[in-house]
Design a protein around this motif. Sequence first.
Motif, PDB file in Angstrom:
ATOM      1  N   TYR A  11     -14.324   5.754  -5.723  1.00  0.00           N
ATOM      2  CA  TYR A  11     -13.060   5.798  -6.464  1.00  0.00           C
ATOM      3  C   TYR A  11     -12.863   7.228  -6.962  1.00  0.00           C
ATOM      4  N   TRP A  62     -13.030  -4.028  -4.901  1.00  0.00           N
ATOM      5  CA  TRP A  62     -12.043  -2.990  -4.601  1.00  0.00           C
ATOM      6  C   TRP A  62     -11.623  -2.932  -3.136  1.00  0.00           C
ATOM      7  N   GLU A  64      -9.541  -3.731   0.195  1.00  0.00           N
ATOM      8  CA  GLU A  64      -8.081  -3.796   0.281  1.00  0.00           C
ATOM      9  C   GLU A  64      -7.536  -5.206   0.076  1.00  0.00           C
ATOM     10  N   LEU A  67      -7.702  -6.116  -3.602  1.00  0.00           N
ATOM     11  CA  LEU A  67      -6.787  -5.385  -4.469  1.00  0.00           C
ATOM     12  C   LEU A  67      -5.399  -6.016  -4.515  1.00  0.00           C
ATOM     13  N   THR A  80      -7.796  -1.447 -16.092  1.00  0.00           N
ATOM     14  CA  THR A  80      -8.105  -0.424 -15.090  1.00  0.00           C
ATOM     15  C   THR A  80      -7.300   0.841 -15.324  1.00  0.00           C
ATOM     16  N   HIS A  84      -8.834   4.513 -16.043  1.00  0.00           N
ATOM     17  CA  HIS A  84      -8.443   5.619 -15.157  1.00  0.00           C
ATOM     18  C   HIS A  84      -7.876   6.783 -15.971  1.00  0.00           C
ATOM     19  N   ALA A 103      -6.546   3.829  -8.068  1.00  0.00           N
ATOM     20  CA  ALA A 103      -7.048   3.170  -6.855  1.00  0.00           C
ATOM     21  C   ALA A 103      -6.965   4.071  -5.629  1.00  0.00           C
ATOM     22  N   LEU A 105      -9.153   5.511  -3.077  1.00  0.00           N
ATOM     23  CA  LEU A 105     -10.481   5.053  -2.657  1.00  0.00           C
ATOM     24  C   LEU A 105     -10.872   5.618  -1.294  1.00  0.00           C
TER      25      LEU A 105
END
Length: 276
Positions: A11, A62, A64, A67, A80, A84, A103, A105
Amino acid sequence: MNAAAGPTLVYVYAVTPPAPVLEGVLAHLTGVSGSPVTLLAPSGEGSAPVAFVVSDVPYADWAEDMLKHRFEDLRWLEETARAHHLVIETLAAHITVLPLRMATLYQDRTRALQALQLQGQEFATQLARLSAHTEYGVKIYVRPAAEPDPAAAPAPATPGKAYLQARRAHHHAREDHYRQAQSAADRIAGIAQDHAAQYVRHAPQSGPLAAQADGENVLNYAFLVPDARAEAFQAALHEVAEALPGIRLEVTGPWAPYSFATASATPPVPPGSPMA
């Protein structure tokens, strides 16, 4: 809660110069999923002087397909986003930072390094542009026009005329407040030309937050201001607010330069360009 053992993804929070000051900052910083935050920098000659600020996060949380469901969970999304932004704001207090979208990644650190090396010169150019600059938000609200006091006006011949007079006075007051908002926008354009490097116009605030505000949000700007001009910039905005009682001016910041570092529907523009 710390990231669980097992497969992980990388991340990425932001891009920064790989400065020694970050060692002490990152040592006490926790990111999304409760994961430790570290610096990922390329090695070898010819590499641009940039680094990713990263965490290893659980693949199971995390990936795809996961998410898509996670982003529908408002509680998870809020937690989140807070984690962040805490990382980015902590970095910004010590060094120039280029925030990345939530996000962002990569499958592993090798692929993250490849991306960093590929875009390294572009990142370095952006960091140089943002160095010694800070973002400030400026919102213009039109205050609600006060309902006229019938007792304060000359008594009309009929109740119907009294109502029409009151509505007309209210309408004129409301129009005056909107004219003041336009005047504020014009004055802020001049202030931006004198004190700001760039600005972005965002959509006016709407929804539940707007409903709780004192007045209608009609203009919503973000300004990138050189740190040496920040005090003068804020003082000039304060003068605008005092001169126009029909509007409310909300100034927020200092912030990390989110509006000038990520993709936006309205790209950053130099001061002096039309702000309408």
